[in-house]
Design an enzyme around this catalytic site. Structure first.
Site, PDB file in Angstrom:
ATOM      1  N   CYS A  59     -27.168  15.665 -43.542  1.00 11.85           N
ATOM      2  CA  CYS A  59     -26.030  16.305 -44.204  1.00 11.85           C
ATOM      3  C   CYS A  59     -26.470  16.942 -45.527  1.00 11.85           C
ATOM      4  O   CYS A  59     -27.255  17.868 -45.525  1.00 11.85           O
ATOM      5  CB  CYS A  59     -24.910  15.285 -44.381  1.00 11.85           C
ATOM      6  SG  CYS A  59     -23.328  16.022 -44.740  1.00 11.85           S
TER       7      CYS A  59
ATOM      8  N   GLU B 176     -26.422   7.500 -39.035  1.00 11.82           N
ATOM      9  CA  GLU B 176     -26.288   6.167 -39.646  1.00 11.82           C
ATOM     10  C   GLU B 176     -24.862   5.617 -39.532  1.00 11.82           C
ATOM     11  O   GLU B 176     -24.635   4.437 -39.716  1.00 11.82           O
ATOM     12  CB  GLU B 176     -26.743   6.214 -41.117  1.00 11.82           C
ATOM     13  CG  GLU B 176     -25.755   6.786 -42.119  1.00 11.82           C
ATOM     14  CD  GLU B 176     -25.721   8.315 -42.159  1.00 11.82           C
ATOM     15  OE1 GLU B 176     -26.230   8.956 -41.226  1.00 11.82           O
ATOM     16  OE2 GLU B 176     -25.148   8.868 -43.124  1.00 11.82           O
TER      17      GLU B 176
ATOM     18  N   HIS C  60     -24.184  12.566 -38.763  1.00 13.73           N
ATOM     19  CA  HIS C  60     -24.586  11.311 -39.419  1.00 13.73           C
ATOM     20  C   HIS C  60     -24.941  10.231 -38.405  1.00 13.73           C
ATOM     21  O   HIS C  60     -24.060   9.497 -37.962  1.00 13.73           O
ATOM     22  CB  HIS C  60     -23.440  10.801 -40.282  1.00 13.73           C
ATOM     23  CG  HIS C  60     -23.198  11.607 -41.515  1.00 13.73           C
ATOM     24  ND1 HIS C  60     -23.856  11.367 -42.698  1.00 13.73           N
ATOM     25  CD2 HIS C  60     -22.383  12.649 -41.749  1.00 13.73           C
ATOM     26  CE1 HIS C  60     -23.444  12.227 -43.618  1.00 13.73           C
ATOM     27  NE2 HIS C  60     -22.549  13.031 -43.064  1.00 13.73           N
TER      28      HIS C  60
END
Lengths: 97, 225
Positions: free
Chosen positions: B85, B204, B202
């Protein structure tokens, strides 16, 4: 003698600084969605002669340098190093008098 | 595997990634942007967020910070670098990745789960995924509209440097499945040596079924080898 030189200095110090403006705009082939929205809104407001709007950024830069050419080179370096993303943006430097 | 997460003022996904890394058994260290030395790391992560409030351009100021010089050096020596990002935006500002991220085409901040397709699964970042596998990951950005020049686009295609593309859940990549206007639906790219990955989604955020899904896990397990 010293006093005189101090008295003269305001004039000199004025000349020791140069002021520039930098205008940054998106390159021609890069889509400028913000500019488009502004353009459409102005058209909705009745500005039918409006042909095209590109939105950009404007910087005012003062620089401690009296030589115009050198100063401009320094501003140019600032543009290349940080102010402008050369992949998508064009820029113009103007001296402000 | 040793990892380092670089933290800038305005980073806000640094702890999420740290939790994910810990869960995946990485030995992780957090590195403040004013540090001038990197701990020994096999993987450097530049997390998401709004470094320096996105002043000037997203990632522009962070891209000139002290620690970034070390990241650039490490990357040139072959360290693995992952930018997620805002991290992707920062990597383009440093020049480690070519191209740039423009404002989303619809001018809106987009925060939603999207589908992406694995385009290259032969890299250290993606080897545990299947080719053309569809993942559901979260995106949350205002400038995710990938753009680059024609030469670079050709290079990306010819050298298989596209990691992920936005798609629908069946894997179709079209305007309909393009959330932000990105060129050719590109969601993530590698550098020419494939030791640097920048991606807008993302991974994560997708490492635990309790809060989402586990589609991001294999990115980390790929890195572990």
């Amino acid at each position: 003698m010293k006093l005189i030189s101090v008295k003269l200095s305001p004039l000199n110090s004025k000349k020791n600084k140069l002021k520039f403006s930098v205008t940054v705009t998106l390159k021609k082939d890069v889509l400028d969605p913000q500019g488009k929205v502004v353009q459409n809104t102005l058209k909705n407001l009745g500005m039918h002669d409006l042909k095209n709007i590109r939105q950009g950024k404007f910087f005012e830069i003062e620089i401690n340098e009296k030589d115009e050419k050198l100063a401009q080179e320094k501003v140019n370096e600032m543009c290349k190093k940080l102010l402008v993303n050369l992949i998508i943006e064009d820029y113009k430097i103007n001296i402000l008098k | 595997m040793r990892s380092s997460v670089i933290v800038f003022p305005g980073s806000n996904c640094d702890r999420d990634i740290a939790v994910a890394l810990q869960k995946m058994q990485f030995k992780n260290k957090m590195v403040w942007h004013k540090e001038t030395a990197l701990p020994k790391s096999d993987l450097i992560i530049i997390p998401g967020g709004f470094s320096y409030g996105d002043y000037l351009r997203s990632g522009a100021i962070a891209g000139k910070s002290l620690i970034i010089e070390e990241v650039v050096k490490a990357a040139k020596f072959g360290s693995l670098v992952l930018g997620i990002c805002n991290g992707f935006q920062i990597l383009t500002e440093t020049g480690l990745l070519k191209g740039t991220l423009l404002r989303n085409k619809n001018l809106k901040f987009i925060n939603k789960d999207v589908h992406i397709k694995v385009i290259n699964n032969t890299t250290k970042f993606t080897s545990k995924y299947k080719l053309n596998q569809i993942l559901k990951l979260n995106i949350a950005h205002n400038e995710g509209n990938f753009f680059t020049d024609n030469d670079h686009l050709k290079e990306l295609n010819n050298d298989n440097l596209i990691a992920f593309k936005y798609s629908d859940e069946k894997g179709n990549t079209s305007n309909l499945s393009n959330p932000n206007g990105a060129l050719d639906n590109i969601a993530g790219i590698f550098n020419d040596k494939k030791n640097i990955l920048g991606m807008m989604p993302h991974p994560e955020r997708m490492v635990d079924n309790l809060i989402s899904n586990k589609d991001g896990v294999n990115l980390f397990s790929s890195l572990l080898g």
